[in-house]
Design a protein around this motif. Structure first.
Motif, PDB file in Angstrom:
ATOM      1  N   ALA A  11       0.829  -1.057   0.059  1.00  0.00           N
ATOM      2  CA  ALA A  11      -0.078   0.043   0.282  1.00  0.00           C
ATOM      3  C   ALA A  11       0.993   1.316   0.027  1.00  0.00           C
ATOM      4  N   SER A  12       1.929   1.121   0.770  1.00  0.00           N
ATOM      5  CA  SER A  12       2.741   2.525   0.726  1.00  0.00           C
ATOM      6  C   SER A  12       3.257   2.902  -0.582  1.00  0.00           C
ATOM      7  N   PHE A  13       3.669   1.774  -1.343  1.00  0.00           N
ATOM      8  CA  PHE A  13       4.552   2.238  -2.260  1.00  0.00           C
ATOM      9  C   PHE A  13       3.574   1.967  -3.791  1.00  0.00           C
ATOM     10  N   ALA A  14       2.461   1.666  -3.605  1.00  0.00           N
ATOM     11  CA  ALA A  14       1.625   1.487  -4.801  1.00  0.00           C
ATOM     12  C   ALA A  14       1.564   2.705  -5.671  1.00  0.00           C
ATOM     13  N   PRO A  15       1.515   4.092  -4.937  1.00  0.00           N
ATOM     14  CA  PRO A  15       1.715   4.994  -6.208  1.00  0.00           C
ATOM     15  C   PRO A  15       2.518   4.985  -6.757  1.00  0.00           C
ATOM     16  N   GLY A  16       3.962   5.087  -6.502  1.00  0.00           N
ATOM     17  CA  GLY A  16       5.347   4.816  -7.309  1.00  0.00           C
ATOM     18  C   GLY A  16       5.166   3.789  -8.216  1.00  0.00           C
ATOM     19  N   ARG A  17       4.834   2.422  -7.851  1.00  0.00           N
ATOM     20  CA  ARG A  17       4.803   1.330  -8.499  1.00  0.00           C
ATOM     21  C   ARG A  17       3.634   1.339  -9.656  1.00  0.00           C
ATOM     22  N   ASN A  18       2.516   1.885  -9.348  1.00  0.00           N
ATOM     23  CA  ASN A  18       1.567   2.071 -10.481  1.00  0.00           C
ATOM     24  C   ASN A  18       1.918   3.050 -11.545  1.00  0.00           C
ATOM     25  N   PHE A  19       2.468   4.091 -10.932  1.00  0.00           N
ATOM     26  CA  PHE A  19       2.918   5.331 -11.989  1.00  0.00           C
ATOM     27  C   PHE A  19       4.077   4.795 -12.950  1.00  0.00           C
ATOM     28  N   ALA A  20       4.865   4.029 -12.304  1.00  0.00           N
ATOM     29  CA  ALA A  20       5.946   3.585 -13.084  1.00  0.00           C
ATOM     30  C   ALA A  20       5.352   2.480 -14.200  1.00  0.00           C
ATOM     31  N   ASN A  21       4.579   1.690 -13.473  1.00  0.00           N
ATOM     32  CA  ASN A  21       3.701   0.805 -14.542  1.00  0.00           C
ATOM     33  C   ASN A  21       3.043   1.297 -15.802  1.00  0.00           C
ATOM     34  N   LYS A  22       2.435   2.721 -15.316  1.00  0.00           N
ATOM     35  CA  LYS A  22       1.760   3.300 -16.309  1.00  0.00           C
ATOM     36  C   LYS A  22       2.576   3.871 -17.279  1.00  0.00           C
TER      37      LYS A  22
END
Length: 889
Positions: free
Chosen positions: A573-584
């Motif tokens: 949950a903590s790093f979802a924003p970064g991971r999701n964005f990198a994936n995007k």
RNA sequence: GGGCGAAUAGCUCAGCUGGUUAGAGCGCCUGCCUUACACGCAGGAUGUCGGGGGUUCGAAUCCCUCUUCGCCCACCA
């Protein structure tokens, strides 16, 4: 390096090879003779034994963002890395290793011990620097230093000698903070005060002449063994007659005088203080004023020594306390016992309660160094972010105390002082180089046993790391530095002292800006620490989600002056924003690159008339994003910069532009070349704007973009300038209208549960000019994005349908026949209208208020009127629609 | 004991010099495996902006006060 993109974003596959390539190409090596205005950041040198924790992760991410930003802007950047020998910390680590073998450092001896530490440092030390590479840190590793390197050691000796010659270094017997576990003196800064629940004991001391007694209050009864007086305030009427008399110190039978001293607060405790000059700062001073005996009752490891009666000898200080209290109690001399909360010093390395101890130490006289450092701040040559930290800095300098720099350790810079061993010769030699003989008598000389405080080498780093005292090319090119990024914890330890040293030895502040960032904490706002077990291992995060995800998450969560809260229990949950964005990003890249195989023409070559509304809009948005992101980076508002680019890439580019231009990208559509040119261009711009925060993905994608050949790496590609976008307010307005129309239809579709595959017919009634232009420019896109079969523009029809009024009063009607629940639609329209009418009423009140109309600026009034008209019209349109549908009133 | 900071959606936080129908991400609800991405797409709900007073035509934003958290400094034994 330019193999096709893998279908799945896999950071572990791209990051390490990319870092190796950056290194190989030497992009981050700073040339002392190069071009461009220098931009220099000195890394806060981590302890040589440290392993990367999340605090380092944050600190170094911020530095890397800044250095990458400035590098792309054409500055000659140097991010200078190094490690700190960390005297106490490192010595402790090796001592622990020895302990496993059942040995102490005294068993192996000084030389062998130091050799052992070197061996340890050489084999396992500095691993944190490799870990920084996993983070993407673009340091100039060719200049990596260690604070015990010969060069930096030379600087230390030079500084010591110079300060000694200016009489700014002196030796003397004073009360210092002593750690009984590390067996060394500590500076005031190294003794961390902690509020602790303790007790205060009221002890009764009998008068020597048997005429009575007197009660003293103390938090440390054991020190009574070293009492040499009792002090009262000279004007305290209770004790006026007792001054000059003597007390018989219980348990010891020593006669001690009652003295009068201003340092005593008559209001505290009993108003009488036991004076222990060897074990308390205040008492030491009182003792000096009254020429009292200094009785040291403790061994270096805080056990009672031979100056105390035999039965106490060898007891640990806390054991002794119990014994003393017990004996006082037994003798009926314990008057009372109260709980008491007070600040107790703790060793900043091992947490042991610090002992004020009388000893011979070396000090730096700070006042003369502090004055220019304060002036530099007052004159604006140094600024702090956040600004209020400057007050802290100033306050510390104003109340500065001398710096105890000697440490009774073996690991560190040996103090460059030698004394003659010849009887009767008292020569002291303070020298840059090891003297062979006494300069006075030719006798043998022996070096001071102590080493210097670790910070005595790190305060010189801004110039010692560049070759000082030699006037090297590096020094000339890279001093003074530019920005310092660190945590507020070391503002006094390091930052303030570097400023003093820079001014003293280089005549200039070592950096102009100090950015003090927050602390990483857990969800209970506790600092992350090993002992609490609430830490986050950045390497684990990198391993699972990638360095880019870690970096983005940290940067976007870190506003200036605030702490960063992360949940160690839920890394996902903590790093979802970064991971999701990198994936995007990866997927945007995959999509776009898939359509750019034939290349793209430079956007500048596209004739103006071939740009569609969407093209113009995304170029205008690109320009806005360049401007805002750049401004935010400049102002250290990294989270805002990241958010601006995030929004541009995800919401504007991916959600709208790419969706809009898809048909043009497929096949041989006439507008295809333009779409490819624009898409490639704005993506290129956005990647560059994001590169400081997410270096790996952006590099991977950027290198594959047509047109990226202008630079070998995105990290040395030019920073986008406003002209890379296009100022076009009309496009912003018209495309905004397009988005509003599409949004309204989508909303109505969802509201009425129209199946996603089905098309609908739409009537746009009373369109505003912007809507009219948007439809004229791109009705195809509107129809496709909202799945519209037939799009009519005209007057409001009175047909059954879902309806919605846009802010510009355009009415969007989706005739849905049976799908529409007329009753429900009436209610919905009614509620919408009610809401607007409430706004209208409030607004009418406001505009009817003479005070408002009389006092508010005309521009505001006009704006408010416009709002009123807008809401009024929207509400009226909704009411009309209700009437048309035959809704009940 | 001084000084400073924070309190805004369930969570983490934006909201810069007072004028927005108070925002983002995560989470949540509804519907979608639409051939770049389900780590996704579309839509949606959720806030008396810590309490109380004040200044102002107007306050999340400025002032005072209280409460609760946090940080820094300090020789009241």
């Amino acid at each position: 390096m330019t193999a096709p993109l893998a279908p799945q974003y896999d950071p572990s596959a791209i990051e390490a090879p990319l870092y190796a390539w950056w290194q190989e190409r030497g992009f981050y090596h700073a040339d002392a003779h190069g071009e461009g205005e220098p931009y220099v950041i000195q890394i806060p040198p981590p302890n040589v034994t440290a392993v990367l924790h999340v605090g380092h992760g944050l600190n170094n991410t911020i530095q890397d963002v800044l250095i990458r930003f400035e590098r792309m802007r054409g500055r000659r950047t140097l991010w200078l890395p190094g490690t700190d020998h960390a005297g106490i910390a490192t010595q402790n680590v090796v001592e622990k290793l020895l302990a496993k073998e059942g040995l102490t450092r005294f068993d192996v001896g000084r030389d062998a011990f130091v050799a052992r530490v070197w061996e340890f440092v050489n084999t396992t030390g500095g691993q944190i620097l490799d870990q920084l590479k996993a983070l993407g840190a673009s340091c100039d590793w060719s200049r990596t230093y260690f604070t015990l390197d010969e060069g930096l050691s030379r600087a230390v000796r030079e500084v010591f000698v110079r300060l000694y010659e200016q009489e700014l270094i002196y030796r003397g017997k004073y009360i210092i903070n002593w750690c009984p576990r590390c067996l060394t003196a500590l500076s005031n800064e190294e003794a961390e005060k902690e509020e602790t629940d303790g007790q205060i004991w009221h002890l009764r001391y009998p008068l020597a002449d048997g005429s009575g007694s007197l009660v003293v209050a103390t938090t440390r009864p054991e020190t009574m063994l070293g009492d040499s007086a009792v002090a009262v305030h000279p004007d305290d009427p209770r004790y006026a007659l007792l001054i000059g008399k003597h007390l018989r110190l219980p348990l010891i039978d020593r006669l001690i005088p009652i003295i009068g001293d201003d340092a005593v607060d008559p209001a505290f405790g009993s108003g009488a203080v036991k004076v222990t000059p060897a074990h308390d700062q205040t008492d030491f001073e009182i003792g000096k004023r009254h020429e009292l005996e200094q009785i040291d009752i403790l061994t270096p490891d805080a056990h009672i020594n031979d100056n105390a009666p035999e039965r106490f000898r060898g007891l640990d200080r806390f054991e002794a306390r119990k014994r003393i209290v017990a004996e006082f109690t037994a003798a009926g001399l314990l008057e009372k016992l109260e709980p008491h909360r007070h600040a107790v010093g703790h060793c900043y390395r091992c947490g042991t309660v610090v002992e004020p101890r009388l000893s011979d130490q070396w000090f730096v006289k700070m006042q003369p160094l502090a004055t220019p450092a304060l002036a530099a701040y007052r004159e604006g040559r140094i600024s702090f972010i956040p600004e209020r930290q400057g007050d802290n800095y100033a306050m510390w300098l104003e109340n500065i105390r001398d710096w105890c720099i000697s440490r009774q350790l073996w690991w560190g810079h040996r103090i460059p002082v030698w004394s003659c061993q010849t009887d009767g010769c008292t020569t002291t030699i303070v020298a840059r180089d090891v003297p062979t003989r006494c300069t006075a008598c030719g006798g043998t000389v022996v070096q001071d046993e102590d080493v210097l405080d670790t910070w005595f080498s790190s305060w010189l780093v801004p110039f010692s790391s560049l070759g000082w005292p030699d006037n090297t090319a590096d020094l000339k090119a890279f001093y003074p530095g530019t920005t310092l990024v660190t945590a507020p914890e070391i503002l006094f330890f390091w930052v303030a002292r570097m400023i003093m040293a820079g001014l003293e030895f280089q005549g200039e502040v070592p950096f102009g800006t100090v950015y003090l960032h927050g602390t990483v904490r857990d969800t209970q706002h506790r600092k992350m620490s090993k002992s609490l077990g609430n830490g986050i291992d950045p390497l684990e995060v990198i391993d699972r989600f990638g360095a880019d995800a870690l970096r983005y998450t940290m940067v976007s969560g870190m506003a200036v002056g605030t702490d960063l809260i992360l949940d160690p229990a839920d890394l996902e949950a903590s790093f979802a924003p970064g991971r999701n964005f990198a994936n995007k990003l990866w997927n945007i890249g995959r999509f776009l690159l898939g359509h750019l195989e034939a290349g793209a023409v430079p956007v500048g070559d596209v004739p103006e008339r071939e740009l569609t509304l969407a093209d113009r809009w995304i170029l205008a948005r690109a320009q806005e994003t360049i401007t805002t992101a750049t401004l935010h980076y400049e102002r250290f508002r990294l989270n805002d910069a990241a958010a601006a680019v995030y929004h541009f890439l995800w919401s504007d580019l991916a959600d709208w532009y790419l969706e809009q231009v898809k048909p043009r990208l497929y096949g041989n559509h006439p507008g295809g070349e333009t779409a490819r040119a624009v898409a490639a261009h704005v993506f290129n711009v956005a990647l560059r704007l994001l590169h400081p925060v997410m270096p790996f993905v952006t590099e991977t994608l950027w290198k594959r973009l047509p047109g990226s050949a202008e630079a070998a790496s995105i990290s040395v590609a030019p920073w986008p300038v406003a002209a890379d976008g296009r100022q076009d307010p009309a496009a912003l307005i018209d495309f905004g209208a397009l988005q509003a129309v599409v949004g309204a239809v989508r909303m109505l579709r969802a509201e009425y549960g129209v199946s996603p595959g089905a098309t609908v017919n739409v009537t746009v009634a009373d369109p505003s000019d912007a809507v009219r232009r948007a439809i004229a420019a791109d009705s195809d896109a509107i129809r496709r994005l909202a799945k519209i079969a037939q799009l009519d523009v005209g007057l409001a029809p009175s047909e059954a349908g879902g309806a919605m009024v846009l802010e510009d009063q355009t009415m969007i009607i989706v005739p849905l026949g049976d799908l529409v629940d007329l009753e429900k639609e009436c209610v919905r329209l009614g509620n919408e209208a009610d809401k607007l009418e409430q706004l209208v009423r409030n607004q009418e009140l406001k505009l009817g208020n003479e005070n408002f109309v009389g006092r508010a600026p005309p521009a505001i009034i006009a704006k408010e009127r416009e709002k009123l008209e807008g809401w009024r019209a929207q509400a009226a349109t909704l009411r009309e629609q209700r009437k048309a549908l035959g809704c009940p009133d």
